[in-house]
Design a protein around this motif. Sequence first.
Motif, PDB file in Angstrom:
ATOM      1  N   MET A  30       0.832  -1.193   0.000  1.00 13.55           N
ATOM      2  CA  MET A  30       0.000   0.000   0.000  1.00 13.55           C
ATOM      3  C   MET A  30       0.868   1.246   0.000  1.00 13.55           C
ATOM      4  N   ASN A  31       0.492   2.224  -0.823  1.00 14.56           N
ATOM      5  CA  ASN A  31       1.165   3.510  -0.844  1.00 14.56           C
ATOM      6  C   ASN A  31       0.239   4.533  -0.196  1.00 14.56           C
ATOM      7  N   GLN A  32       0.704   5.164   0.884  1.00 12.66           N
ATOM      8  CA  GLN A  32      -0.168   6.057   1.640  1.00 12.66           C
ATOM      9  C   GLN A  32      -0.564   7.294   0.836  1.00 12.66           C
ATOM     10  N   ALA A  33       0.352   7.845   0.060  1.00 10.64           N
ATOM     11  CA  ALA A  33       0.026   9.027  -0.738  1.00 10.64           C
ATOM     12  C   ALA A  33      -1.049   8.702  -1.771  1.00 10.64           C
ATOM     13  N   ASP A  34      -0.895   7.567  -2.456  1.00 12.55           N
ATOM     14  CA  ASP A  34      -1.903   7.159  -3.426  1.00 12.55           C
ATOM     15  C   ASP A  34      -3.256   6.963  -2.749  1.00 12.55           C
ATOM     16  N   THR A  35      -3.233   6.347  -1.587  1.00  9.07           N
ATOM     17  CA  THR A  35      -4.476   6.063  -0.873  1.00  9.07           C
ATOM     18  C   THR A  35      -5.183   7.341  -0.465  1.00  9.07           C
ATOM     19  N   VAL A  36      -4.443   8.290   0.062  1.00 13.09           N
ATOM     20  CA  VAL A  36      -5.047   9.571   0.462  1.00 13.09           C
ATOM     21  C   VAL A  36      -5.649  10.281  -0.756  1.00 13.09           C
ATOM     22  N   TRP A  37      -4.915  10.291  -1.862  1.00  9.35           N
ATOM     23  CA  TRP A  37      -5.405  10.949  -3.072  1.00  9.35           C
ATOM     24  C   TRP A  37      -6.715  10.324  -3.541  1.00  9.35           C
ATOM     25  N   ILE A  38      -6.802   9.013  -3.548  1.00  6.39           N
ATOM     26  CA  ILE A  38      -8.023   8.364  -4.030  1.00  6.39           C
ATOM     27  C   ILE A  38      -9.168   8.528  -3.038  1.00  6.39           C
ATOM     28  N   LEU A  39      -8.866   8.596  -1.755  1.00  2.00           N
ATOM     29  CA  LEU A  39      -9.914   8.910  -0.783  1.00  2.00           C
ATOM     30  C   LEU A  39     -10.513  10.287  -1.060  1.00  2.00           C
ATOM     31  N   VAL A  40      -9.657  11.262  -1.362  1.00  2.00           N
ATOM     32  CA  VAL A  40     -10.134  12.618  -1.676  1.00  2.00           C
ATOM     33  C   VAL A  40     -10.944  12.621  -2.965  1.00  2.00           C
ATOM     34  N   THR A  41     -10.436  11.942  -3.991  1.00  2.00           N
ATOM     35  CA  THR A  41     -11.147  11.965  -5.271  1.00  2.00           C
ATOM     36  C   THR A  41     -12.460  11.179  -5.204  1.00  2.00           C
ATOM     37  N   THR A  42     -12.535  10.193  -4.342  1.00  2.00           N
ATOM     38  CA  THR A  42     -13.805   9.485  -4.145  1.00  2.00           C
ATOM     39  C   THR A  42     -14.876  10.458  -3.652  1.00  2.00           C
ATOM     40  N   ALA A  43     -14.511  11.291  -2.697  1.00  2.00           N
ATOM     41  CA  ALA A  43     -15.449  12.299  -2.200  1.00  2.00           C
ATOM     42  C   ALA A  43     -15.818  13.297  -3.299  1.00  2.00           C
ATOM     43  N   LEU A  44     -14.841  13.687  -4.113  1.00  2.00           N
ATOM     44  CA  LEU A  44     -15.103  14.640  -5.182  1.00  2.00           C
ATOM     45  C   LEU A  44     -16.060  14.072  -6.225  1.00  2.00           C
ATOM     46  N   VAL A  45     -15.872  12.820  -6.605  1.00  2.00           N
ATOM     47  CA  VAL A  45     -16.749  12.230  -7.620  1.00  2.00           C
ATOM     48  C   VAL A  45     -18.151  12.043  -7.065  1.00  2.00           C
ATOM     49  N   PHE A  46     -18.269  11.654  -5.800  1.00  2.00           N
ATOM     50  CA  PHE A  46     -19.611  11.547  -5.208  1.00  2.00           C
ATOM     51  C   PHE A  46     -20.282  12.910  -5.157  1.00  2.00           C
ATOM     52  N   PHE A  47     -19.503  13.957  -4.901  1.00  2.00           N
ATOM     53  CA  PHE A  47     -20.010  15.336  -4.882  1.00  2.00           C
ATOM     54  C   PHE A  47     -20.586  15.728  -6.244  1.00  2.00           C
ATOM     55  N   MET A  48     -20.091  15.120  -7.316  1.00  2.00           N
ATOM     56  CA  MET A  48     -20.639  15.397  -8.642  1.00  2.00           C
ATOM     57  C   MET A  48     -22.108  14.988  -8.732  1.00  2.00           C
ATOM     58  N   SER A  49     -22.443  13.849  -8.146  1.00  2.00           N
ATOM     59  CA  SER A  49     -23.830  13.375  -8.185  1.00  2.00           C
ATOM     60  C   SER A  49     -24.695  14.120  -7.187  1.00  2.00           C
ATOM     61  N   LEU A  50     -24.264  14.116  -5.951  1.00  2.00           N
ATOM     62  CA  LEU A  50     -25.004  14.772  -4.865  1.00  2.00           C
ATOM     63  C   LEU A  50     -24.100  15.812  -4.226  1.00  2.00           C
ATOM     64  N   PRO A  51     -24.381  17.104  -4.480  1.00  2.00           N
ATOM     65  CA  PRO A  51     -25.562  17.651  -5.127  1.00  2.00           C
ATOM     66  C   PRO A  51     -25.360  18.146  -6.564  1.00  2.00           C
ATOM     67  N   GLY A  52     -24.151  18.053  -7.128  1.00  2.00           N
ATOM     68  CA  GLY A  52     -23.835  18.753  -8.368  1.00  2.00           C
ATOM     69  C   GLY A  52     -24.790  18.491  -9.512  1.00  2.00           C
ATOM     70  N   LEU A  53     -24.896  17.233  -9.926  1.00  2.00           N
ATOM     71  CA  LEU A  53     -25.715  16.904 -11.086  1.00  2.00           C
ATOM     72  C   LEU A  53     -27.193  17.163 -10.819  1.00  2.00           C
ATOM     73  N   LEU A  54     -27.643  16.949  -9.579  1.00  2.00           N
ATOM     74  CA  LEU A  54     -29.054  17.192  -9.272  1.00  2.00           C
ATOM     75  C   LEU A  54     -29.391  18.673  -9.375  1.00  2.00           C
ATOM     76  N   LEU A  55     -28.493  19.541  -8.947  1.00  2.00           N
ATOM     77  CA  LEU A  55     -28.737  20.982  -9.102  1.00  2.00           C
ATOM     78  C   LEU A  55     -28.715  21.381 -10.575  1.00  2.00           C
ATOM     79  N   PHE A  56     -27.773  20.827 -11.321  1.00  2.00           N
ATOM     80  CA  PHE A  56     -27.684  21.117 -12.754  1.00  2.00           C
ATOM     81  C   PHE A  56     -28.978  20.705 -13.462  1.00  2.00           C
ATOM     82  N   TYR A  57     -29.435  19.500 -13.216  1.00  2.00           N
ATOM     83  CA  TYR A  57     -30.672  19.019 -13.825  1.00  2.00           C
ATOM     84  C   TYR A  57     -31.906  19.727 -13.260  1.00  2.00           C
ATOM     85  N   GLY A  58     -31.924  19.927 -11.935  1.00  2.00           N
ATOM     86  CA  GLY A  58     -33.092  20.528 -11.303  1.00  2.00           C
ATOM     87  C   GLY A  58     -33.372  21.935 -11.788  1.00  2.00           C
ATOM     88  N   GLY A  59     -32.331  22.715 -12.053  1.00  2.00           N
ATOM     89  CA  GLY A  59     -32.531  24.064 -12.562  1.00  2.00           C
ATOM     90  C   GLY A  59     -32.962  24.104 -14.012  1.00  2.00           C
TER      91      GLY A  59
END
Length: 391
Positions: free
Chosen positions: A1-30
Amino acid sequence: MNQADTVWILVTTALVFFMSLPGLLLFYGGMVRARNAISVFTQGYAVACLMAILWFIAGYSIAYGDASPYWGGLGKVFLSGVTQDSLVGTLPEIVFFSFQMTFAIITPVLVLGVFAERTKFGFVLLFSCLWMLLVYAPIAHWVWGGGFLSDGGIFGENGVRDFAGGLVVHEAAGVSALIIALVLGPRLNRDYAPHQPGMVMVGAAMLWVGWLGFNGGSSLAADVRAGMALTVTLLAGATASVTWLVWEYVKTGKATLVGMVTGTISGLAAVTPASGFVGPAYSIVIGIVAGIMCQETVYFLRNRLKVDDSLDVFAVHGAGGVYGTMMMAALGVATWPAQIGSILIVGGYTAAVTLVLVFFCKGVTGLRVEKEAEEQGLDVAVHEQRAYDLS
């Protein structure tokens, strides 16, 4: 395991989920009428939750199991065999699982754009569940899970190049949306403007921020490739925004906020498959072409073919993803047979399975709401709530 890689993917996991909730819903809802905003939010939130559960139950196993080049199998259902010590590359497998889950969530939520304002809630939920398991997960296996479209598959040592989802996410979502639009038929009244352009812009901005993780995280490492993917994502989105705005003004004499941010999404979709393979100059070229091409596709489908893909899923995501995938061959990063062949295979499979699922789910739940419900708006007719209390 590489700790730097793991931290980066943990952050990007949150970012991609943020795209769906709430990002895409606001884009579509408006984008929809005020009387249908709650329905968009409810559909999107419910589908996101269901996809997370289904990914844990079987989706991950189908996509990233090793049963065959065509089907991942059920060896990892309920994360069977995945322990705290399991690794995928330099990442704990549970982190890889969660990162890929966010892709499995946002792709069916993208498809929801075609259902807007006229589709039964039960149909949306049933279709989305089956679609993720039978369309998204197998295609992810073919391209990313060591399947027959990847290196060593039917195209030899040089398989398809799709860094972050031009085929797996954008083409699959876009082709499905086109098929569904043709079966659904147009809304009773298509002559309206988005009810809240500001909400559309906020949603698009959130999507753009999340997309940095979507593309940057697809390196699966905290390395220079991730940095380049993030950089070209910024540049392609910015370039396509300006290009769409200028092209819209040249054609209509007006430059709209909704048009500009739709251009952002078109550039991001187009650069997604290329983001790990191209540099800044090529990303600007991709953005320029995407801003014009996707806009023309919107006009062609709406005005020439009269296809009511409510929120332009095919024109922006489908066309953008296919174009970006083809650019890999044009730039010499991949072979033409692998890129074109994979586009045809993914598109054909997606269209066929989507058509079957539409009629199956229609038989179970029905497809369109009643005329009176569509005229009243789905917020009150289906969900008994309003987006805005004007009393």
